[in-house]
Design a protein around this motif. Structure first.
Motif, PDB file in Angstrom:
ATOM      1  N   ILE A 127      56.479  36.346  53.100  1.00 40.28           N
ATOM      2  CA  ILE A 127      57.724  37.058  52.787  1.00 40.28           C
ATOM      3  C   ILE A 127      58.824  36.047  52.434  1.00 40.28           C
ATOM      4  O   ILE A 127      59.545  36.205  51.453  1.00 40.28           O
ATOM      5  CB  ILE A 127      58.163  37.944  53.979  1.00 40.28           C
ATOM      6  N   VAL A 128      58.943  34.999  53.264  1.00 35.28           N
ATOM      7  CA  VAL A 128      59.968  33.972  53.014  1.00 35.28           C
ATOM      8  C   VAL A 128      59.697  33.273  51.684  1.00 35.28           C
ATOM      9  O   VAL A 128      60.615  33.048  50.881  1.00 35.28           O
ATOM     10  CB  VAL A 128      59.994  32.939  54.164  1.00 35.28           C
ATOM     11  N   TYR A 129      58.430  32.937  51.427  1.00 39.02           N
ATOM     12  CA  TYR A 129      58.078  32.280  50.167  1.00 39.02           C
ATOM     13  C   TYR A 129      58.469  33.147  48.972  1.00 39.02           C
ATOM     14  O   TYR A 129      59.114  32.676  48.029  1.00 39.02           O
ATOM     15  CB  TYR A 129      56.575  31.984  50.146  1.00 39.02           C
ATOM     16  N   GLU A 134      62.031  34.186  44.297  1.00 41.74           N
ATOM     17  CA  GLU A 134      62.876  35.048  43.464  1.00 41.74           C
ATOM     18  C   GLU A 134      64.293  34.493  43.327  1.00 41.74           C
ATOM     19  O   GLU A 134      65.020  34.851  42.401  1.00 41.74           O
ATOM     20  CB  GLU A 134      62.931  36.461  44.055  1.00 41.74           C
ATOM     21  N   MET A 135      64.692  33.628  44.260  1.00 35.15           N
ATOM     22  CA  MET A 135      66.047  33.063  44.256  1.00 35.15           C
ATOM     23  C   MET A 135      66.104  31.679  43.598  1.00 35.15           C
ATOM     24  O   MET A 135      67.147  31.027  43.626  1.00 35.15           O
ATOM     25  CB  MET A 135      66.570  32.962  45.695  1.00 35.15           C
ATOM     26  N   LEU A 136      65.010  31.235  42.996  1.00 33.70           N
ATOM     27  CA  LEU A 136      65.002  29.932  42.335  1.00 33.70           C
ATOM     28  C   LEU A 136      66.141  29.841  41.322  1.00 33.70           C
ATOM     29  O   LEU A 136      66.348  30.746  40.512  1.00 33.70           O
ATOM     30  CB  LEU A 136      63.669  29.710  41.612  1.00 33.70           C
ATOM     31  N   VAL A 187      60.368  25.798  45.506  1.00 33.27           N
ATOM     32  CA  VAL A 187      59.772  26.469  46.667  1.00 33.27           C
ATOM     33  C   VAL A 187      58.270  26.209  46.616  1.00 33.27           C
ATOM     34  O   VAL A 187      57.603  26.558  45.638  1.00 33.27           O
ATOM     35  CB  VAL A 187      60.054  27.985  46.658  1.00 33.27           C
ATOM     36  N   LYS A 188      57.753  25.571  47.671  1.00 35.67           N
ATOM     37  CA  LYS A 188      56.332  25.205  47.676  1.00 35.67           C
ATOM     38  C   LYS A 188      55.656  25.758  48.928  1.00 35.67           C
ATOM     39  O   LYS A 188      56.257  25.844  49.988  1.00 35.67           O
ATOM     40  CB  LYS A 188      56.181  23.677  47.655  1.00 35.67           C
ATOM     41  N   LYS A 189      54.380  26.119  48.778  1.00 34.45           N
ATOM     42  CA  LYS A 189      53.585  26.544  49.932  1.00 34.45           C
ATOM     43  C   LYS A 189      52.963  25.310  50.581  1.00 34.45           C
ATOM     44  O   LYS A 189      52.439  24.434  49.898  1.00 34.45           O
ATOM     45  CB  LYS A 189      52.478  27.500  49.485  1.00 34.45           C
ATOM     46  N   THR A 190      53.063  25.258  51.908  1.00 31.26           N
ATOM     47  CA  THR A 190      52.446  24.170  52.661  1.00 31.26           C
ATOM     48  C   THR A 190      51.703  24.785  53.857  1.00 31.26           C
ATOM     49  O   THR A 190      51.938  25.947  54.199  1.00 31.26           O
ATOM     50  CB  THR A 190      53.505  23.172  53.187  1.00 31.26           C
ATOM     51  N   GLY A 193      53.977  26.426  56.287  1.00 31.63           N
ATOM     52  CA  GLY A 193      54.901  27.448  55.794  1.00 31.63           C
ATOM     53  C   GLY A 193      55.597  26.974  54.535  1.00 31.63           C
ATOM     54  O   GLY A 193      55.399  25.835  54.074  1.00 31.63           O
ATOM     55  N   PRO A 194      56.431  27.831  53.958  1.00 32.58           N
ATOM     56  CA  PRO A 194      57.088  27.463  52.699  1.00 32.58           C
ATOM     57  C   PRO A 194      58.079  26.314  52.874  1.00 32.58           C
ATOM     58  O   PRO A 194      58.807  26.258  53.859  1.00 32.58           O
ATOM     59  CB  PRO A 194      57.813  28.750  52.290  1.00 32.58           C
ATOM     60  N   LEU A 195      58.093  25.388  51.904  1.00 31.81           N
ATOM     61  CA  LEU A 195      59.064  24.296  51.872  1.00 31.81           C
ATOM     62  C   LEU A 195      60.083  24.637  50.792  1.00 31.81           C
ATOM     63  O   LEU A 195      59.747  24.729  49.615  1.00 31.81           O
ATOM     64  CB  LEU A 195      58.365  22.974  51.545  1.00 31.81           C
ATOM     65  N   ILE A 196      61.326  24.853  51.224  1.00 29.58           N
ATOM     66  CA  ILE A 196      62.380  25.277  50.303  1.00 29.58           C
ATOM     67  C   ILE A 196      63.317  24.100  50.084  1.00 29.58           C
ATOM     68  O   ILE A 196      64.022  23.667  50.998  1.00 29.58           O
ATOM     69  CB  ILE A 196      63.154  26.491  50.870  1.00 29.58           C
TER      70      ILE A 196
END
Length: 415
Positions: A127-129, A134-136, A187-190, A193-196
């Motif tokens: 969800i956070v990712y 979408e906010m990029l 925004v990357k998946k790790t 969890g997501p790295l923003i």
């Protein structure tokens, strides 16, 4: 126990803001796994979850037979009759009974809780990712909660954002508890969890600030065509008006500079030059190098090269402090710019300088040597040139060039 488990699940829904239907589906899946662990992989069952009532019901289905070969799949007619057989089932019918959660035992129930927590964490990460993907490119406002050696951690809606050193404005100070604005860059998946990743140094951050402070840009009346930036130092922004009645540069700067000053303050006093964009490379390069006055611009469009000729007193303005002006002009225009200095004729210097006044710059010995060889003023030395000066005993070619350069600089400073 049933209500207690569902309430703990419902609390997770409230805390994590998960969709109730999604969570109900997860619970059905998890308790389905428990049924298979207890009754085997071929067990027939149905899990019904009512999140509103706080209820989980598990229905276990077996076939009525004469003789049981697999108790996980079958029940004998004799056993069923011993239970009263309220539905008057016969051999071949399907018998459905409700299983209470306590029949699974504490170990399996704890396993269900752990599985649910893991599933929720995975969903929460997704969800956070998705939310930040979408906010990029958008600006976010958060609070700094940790300042580390190589990055700054920012809290935004209870999510961690990372401002790496490479995305920070040089010399800008960050303190815990401060509110900060930045653009979401990546925004990357790790596995954790997501790295923003957020940025204050990216050109897009400057563009978004222009859109916030200048309504004409937000509305599309003025378009930002190009941006060149050295964060914390200086930036050049090329703009173009889609409405001939509106001055693009004037609208961006604002009355008494109020609009551009708001952006400058946000960027730690980064100087911003706003210029009018042009498809004509000569005009665009001229504007990019302003306020310097150029004598000639020669363009090689095929190789994206440009030769600029200017008088010596304009060179420092073209180059800028530490070369920042010329570097930004190159980035903005896309042309590799070469500068040719056009020397000012010596006779055009209005005020000559007595050599005795340049003892500090040239050194007393050199001044005395020049005067002894009948050179009394700066113009006389420049007129003589390197060839004549190096004829003087004690002055070689390198020293002669150095003397000429020092005197030229003195005239430029006087200008």
């Amino acid at each position: 126990m049933n209500a207690e488990i569902v309430e703990s699940f419902a609390q997770m829904v409230r805390e994590k803001s998960l969709d109730k239907d999604v969570l109900a589906g997860i619970i059905e899946e998890i308790f389905g796994v428990l049924v298979k662990k207890k009754y085997g992989p071929n067990a027939k069952y149905d899990v019904v979850v009512n999140m509103d009532k706080g209820d989980i019901e598990i229905f276990f289905e077996r076939t009525v037979v004469e003789h049981v070969t697999d108790p996980n799949l079958e029940i004998s007619i004799d056993e069923l009759n011993a239970k009263g057989n309220p539905d008057e089932l016969e051999v071949g019918d399907e018998y459905v009974e409700k299983i209470e959660l306590n029949q699974f035992g504490r170990r399996l129930i704890n396993l269900a809780r752990q599985s649910l927590n893991q599933k929720i964490r995975e969903i929460e990460k997704d969800i956070v990712y998705s939310e930040y993907r979408e906010m990029l490119g958008e600006i976010v406002v958060g609070d700094i909660y940790q300042v580390r050696k190589n990055d700054v951690l920012v809290n935004h809606n209870k999510n961690e954002l990372v401002l790496p050193r490479s995305e920070q404005i040089p010399k800008e100070k960050y303190r815990k508890g401060d509110t900060i604005r930045a653009v979401i860059k990546e925004v990357k998946k790790t596995p954790n969890g997501p790295l923003i990743i957020i940025s204050r140094a990216d050109n897009l951050f400057l563009q978004r600030l222009f859109e916030i402070e200048i309504p004409e840009i937000y509305d599309g009346i003025i378009e930002i065509k190009r941006i060149a930036r050295e964060p914390g130092e200086r930036a050049k922004v090329a703009v173009e008006s889609q409405d001939a009645r509106i001055d693009a540069v004037g609208a961006c700067v604002g009355m008494k500079g109020v609009r551009i000053h708001a952006i400058v303050r946000e960027l730690n006093n980064e100087n911003i030059d706003v210029i009018n964009y042009s498809d004509d490379p000569v005009l665009f390069i001229q504007r990019a190098l302003s306020p310097a006055k150029l004598k000639q611009i020669e363009i090689d469009e095929a190789n994206k090269k440009c030769v600029v000729t200017a008088e010596s007193d304009q060179i420092s303005s073209i180059v800028g402090r530490n070369g920042v002006n010329i570097r930004l002009a190159i980035k903005l225009t896309g042309y590799d710019i070469e500068i040719i200095r056009e020397e000012k004729p010596f006779e055009e210097y209005e005020d000559d300088i007595e050599l005795v006044e340049l003892k500090e710059e040239l050194g007393s010995d050199i001044v005395e040597l020049l005067i002894n060889n009948r050179y009394d003023t700066a113009v006389e030395v420049l007129s003589a040139g390197v060839d004549k000066l190096k004829e003087i005993k004690g002055i070689d070619e390198q020293k002669a060039q150095e003397i000429i350069e020092i005197i030229k600089n003195q005239f430029e400073e006087e200008e």
